[in-house]
Design a protein around this motif. Structure first.
Motif, PDB file in Angstrom:
ATOM      1  N   LYS A 168       0.839  -1.451  -0.086  1.00 37.79           N
ATOM      2  CA  LYS A 168      -0.082  -0.034  -0.065  1.00 37.79           C
ATOM      3  C   LYS A 168       0.980   1.030  -0.059  1.00 37.79           C
ATOM      4  N   ASN A 169       0.666   2.098  -0.853  1.00 33.46           N
ATOM      5  CA  ASN A 169       1.416   3.175  -1.102  1.00 33.46           C
ATOM      6  C   ASN A 169       3.053   2.982  -1.204  1.00 33.46           C
ATOM      7  N   GLY A 170       3.430   1.811  -1.867  1.00 26.03           N
ATOM      8  CA  GLY A 170       4.761   1.475  -1.908  1.00 26.03           C
ATOM      9  C   GLY A 170       5.219   0.776  -0.535  1.00 26.03           C
ATOM     10  N   VAL A 171       4.583   0.582   0.148  1.00 28.67           N
ATOM     11  CA  VAL A 171       5.043  -0.080   1.571  1.00 28.67           C
ATOM     12  C   VAL A 171       4.541  -1.502   1.710  1.00 28.67           C
ATOM     13  N   ASP A 172       5.193  -2.470   2.091  1.00 25.11           N
ATOM     14  CA  ASP A 172       4.711  -3.731   2.284  1.00 25.11           C
ATOM     15  C   ASP A 172       3.934  -3.768   3.596  1.00 25.11           C
ATOM     16  N   THR A 173       2.595  -4.398   3.208  1.00 21.99           N
ATOM     17  CA  THR A 173       1.668  -4.452   4.639  1.00 21.99           C
ATOM     18  C   THR A 173       1.754  -5.638   5.156  1.00 21.99           C
ATOM     19  N   LEU A 174       2.731  -6.573   4.789  1.00 23.87           N
ATOM     20  CA  LEU A 174       3.110  -8.087   5.485  1.00 23.87           C
ATOM     21  C   LEU A 174       1.905  -8.821   5.302  1.00 23.87           C
ATOM     22  N   TYR A 175       0.753  -8.183   4.467  1.00 29.29           N
ATOM     23  CA  TYR A 175      -0.409  -9.010   4.196  1.00 29.29           C
ATOM     24  C   TYR A 175      -0.161  -9.843   2.925  1.00 29.29           C
ATOM     25  N   ARG A 176      -0.314 -11.185   3.118  1.00 28.00           N
ATOM     26  CA  ARG A 176      -0.255 -12.194   1.934  1.00 28.00           C
ATOM     27  C   ARG A 176      -1.139 -13.033   1.580  1.00 28.00           C
ATOM     28  N   ILE A 177      -1.615 -13.183   0.204  1.00 31.30           N
ATOM     29  CA  ILE A 177      -2.688 -14.320  -0.347  1.00 31.30           C
ATOM     30  C   ILE A 177      -1.790 -15.409  -0.583  1.00 31.30           C
ATOM     31  N   HIS A 178      -2.008 -16.678   0.124  1.00 28.51           N
ATOM     32  CA  HIS A 178      -0.878 -17.648   0.062  1.00 28.51           C
ATOM     33  C   HIS A 178      -1.748 -19.088   0.085  1.00 28.51           C
ATOM     34  N   GLY A 179      -1.051 -20.061  -0.371  1.00 28.46           N
ATOM     35  CA  GLY A 179      -1.437 -21.522  -0.394  1.00 28.46           C
ATOM     36  C   GLY A 179      -1.461 -22.084   0.995  1.00 28.46           C
ATOM     37  N   THR A 180      -1.705 -23.466   1.205  1.00 29.57           N
ATOM     38  CA  THR A 180      -1.667 -24.040   2.569  1.00 29.57           C
ATOM     39  C   THR A 180      -2.170 -25.439   2.230  1.00 29.57           C
ATOM     40  N   ASN A 181      -1.836 -26.561   2.883  1.00 30.71           N
ATOM     41  CA  ASN A 181      -2.052 -27.728   2.771  1.00 30.71           C
ATOM     42  C   ASN A 181      -3.155 -28.098   3.883  1.00 30.71           C
ATOM     43  N   GLU A 182      -3.744 -27.066   4.735  1.00 24.29           N
ATOM     44  CA  GLU A 182      -4.367 -27.342   6.002  1.00 24.29           C
ATOM     45  C   GLU A 182      -5.813 -27.141   5.259  1.00 24.29           C
ATOM     46  N   ASP A 183      -6.348 -28.149   4.425  1.00 23.02           N
ATOM     47  CA  ASP A 183      -7.843 -27.969   4.014  1.00 23.02           C
ATOM     48  C   ASP A 183      -8.756 -27.723   5.022  1.00 23.02           C
ATOM     49  N   TRP A 184      -8.596 -28.115   6.258  1.00 20.43           N
ATOM     50  CA  TRP A 184      -9.576 -28.053   7.324  1.00 20.43           C
ATOM     51  C   TRP A 184      -9.827 -26.492   7.728  1.00 20.43           C
ATOM     52  N   SER A 185      -8.682 -25.596   7.266  1.00 22.14           N
ATOM     53  CA  SER A 185      -8.710 -24.152   7.752  1.00 22.14           C
ATOM     54  C   SER A 185      -9.653 -23.522   6.662  1.00 22.14           C
ATOM     55  N   ILE A 186     -10.008 -23.919   5.469  1.00 20.09           N
ATOM     56  CA  ILE A 186     -10.760 -23.052   4.693  1.00 20.09           C
ATOM     57  C   ILE A 186     -11.915 -22.800   4.982  1.00 20.09           C
ATOM     58  N   GLY A 187     -12.585 -21.346   4.993  1.00 22.57           N
ATOM     59  CA  GLY A 187     -13.745 -21.012   5.684  1.00 22.57           C
ATOM     60  C   GLY A 187     -13.889 -20.668   7.117  1.00 22.57           C
ATOM     61  N   ARG A 188     -12.387 -21.046   7.703  1.00 18.05           N
ATOM     62  CA  ARG A 188     -12.418 -20.430   9.262  1.00 18.05           C
ATOM     63  C   ARG A 188     -11.422 -19.696   9.601  1.00 18.05           C
ATOM     64  N   SER A 189     -11.860 -19.165  10.918  1.00 22.31           N
ATOM     65  CA  SER A 189     -10.770 -18.022  11.314  1.00 22.31           C
ATOM     66  C   SER A 189      -9.659 -18.887  12.305  1.00 22.31           C
ATOM     67  N   ILE A 190      -8.305 -18.807  11.945  1.00 20.88           N
ATOM     68  CA  ILE A 190      -7.375 -19.609  12.655  1.00 20.88           C
ATOM     69  C   ILE A 190      -6.623 -18.616  13.329  1.00 20.88           C
ATOM     70  N   SER A 191      -5.497 -19.264  14.286  1.00 25.06           N
ATOM     71  CA  SER A 191      -4.740 -18.259  15.060  1.00 25.06           C
ATOM     72  C   SER A 191      -3.719 -17.542  14.399  1.00 25.06           C
ATOM     73  N   SER A 192      -3.155 -17.865  13.151  1.00 25.77           N
ATOM     74  CA  SER A 192      -2.166 -17.088  12.782  1.00 25.77           C
ATOM     75  C   SER A 192      -2.273 -17.010  10.999  1.00 25.77           C
ATOM     76  N   GLY A 193      -1.517 -16.159  10.525  1.00 27.31           N
ATOM     77  CA  GLY A 193      -1.413 -16.289   9.160  1.00 27.31           C
ATOM     78  C   GLY A 193      -2.273 -15.146   8.632  1.00 27.31           C
ATOM     79  N   CYS A 194      -2.265 -14.933   7.058  1.00 29.69           N
ATOM     80  CA  CYS A 194      -2.871 -14.035   6.541  1.00 29.69           C
ATOM     81  C   CYS A 194      -4.198 -14.607   5.808  1.00 29.69           C
TER      82      CYS A 194
END
Length: 226
Positions: A168-194
Motif C-alpha cells: 500500500k503506497n509502496g510499503v509492504d503491508t505484510l499481508y499475504r494471499i498464499h497457499g496451504t495444505n491445511e484443508d480444514w482451515s478453509i472457511g475458518r478463522s485460525i490463530s495465525s497467518g494472512c
C-alpha cells in the motif's frame, strides 16, 4: 436453490455450479456417512505431481461446498483483474468482467484481520520462502528464532505453493494471499497467518492475476471501495 450474497447493494454473487453434495441421514447410533464429492470437484482439486514439490489432493469432505472454487455473477464498479477479499464471509473474488467473477474459499488468520482497504499486488512468487515477522520472533523466540533468516520452500512452508504480496503506497503491508495444505482451515478463522487458500486454488488465482492488480480487503461491516 442458489443463495445470493449482497453487500450494501454492491455485490450479488450466485454460484454457477452448486456443490451438489448431500449427506446421508443417520440414526442416533449410526456413524456419520461421508459426503460424496462430485467428480467435477475431485478433478479440480486432484493431486499435482509436476511441481517442484508434490501437492496432495485436499480432503474436500472437510470443507463446506460453498467454499469450492466456482464462477459467480458479480455486479460492481471494480475493473476486471481486481481482487476483492470478503474477510467476514471467507471469500476471495477475482473479477473477470462482464458481470462475472471467480470465487474462492479462504481461511483467515490474525494477520488477515489486521488489514483493510485498498492495496496492490506488488509481486507474486512460486514456492516462496517464508520469514516470520519480528513480532512473531519476539513473542515466541524459541519457535521462530531459528527461522529468522527464512524457511526454504517446500510442503511444510506456511506460504504453500504460491504467494501474492500486498503493498500500500509502496510499503509492504505484510499481508499475504498464499497457499496451504491445511484443508480444514478453509472457511475458518485460525490463530495465525494472512489469507490462505487451497494450493490448487492459489495456483489458479496466480495464473490469472497480474502484478499491480488492485486488491480491496473488507473487514466486518466495511463497504466495498468504489
Amino acid at each position: 436453490m442458489p443463495t445470493s450474497l449482497t453487500r450494501r447493494g454492491f455485490v450479488i454473487a450466485v454460484p454457477l455450479l452448486l456443490g451438489g453434495c448431500v449427506s446421508a441421514g443417520r440414526s442416533a447410533t449410526a456413524p456419520k456417512a461421508k459426503r460424496e464429492i462430485p467428480q467435477y470437484y475431485r478433478d479440480m482439486y486432484a493431486a499435482i505431481d509436476d511441481e517442484p514439490f508434490p501437492i496432495p489432493a485436499p480432503d474436500l469432505t472437510k470443507i463446506d461446498p460453498k467454499y469450492y472454487r466456482q464462477e459467480v455473477a458479480y455486479n460492481g464498479p471494480e475493473t476486471p483483474g481486481s481482487v476483492v477479499v470478503d474477510t467476514p464471509n471467507r471469500f476471495l473474488y477475482l473479477l473477470l468482467g462482464e458481470g462475472r467473477a471467480m470465487r474462492y474459499g479462504v481461511g483467515v488468520g490474525k494477520a488477515g484481520l489486521e488489514f483493510e482497504g485498498t492495496g496492490v499486488i506488488q509481486y507474486k512468487r512460486e514456492w516462496p520462502r517464508w520469514t516470520p515477522t519480528q513480532d512473531m520472533i519476539a513473542r515466541e523466540p524459541e519457535r521462530y528464532g531459528p527461522l529468522a533468516q527464512g524457511m526454504e520452500p517446500g510442503p511444510t512452508n506456511p506460504l504453500g505453493a504460491r504467494a501474492l504480496y500486498l503493498f500500500k503506497n509502496g510499503v509492504d503491508t505484510l499481508y499475504r494471499i498464499h497457499g496451504t495444505n491445511e484443508d480444514w482451515s478453509i472457511g475458518r478463522s485460525i490463530s495465525s497467518g494472512c489469507i490462505r487458500m487451497l494450493n490448487q486454488d492459489v495456483m489458479d488465482l496466480y495464473r490469472r492475476v497480474r502484478p499491480g492488480s488492485r486488491v480491496i480487503v473488507l473487514q466486518q461491516d466495511t463497504p466495498l471501495a468504489a
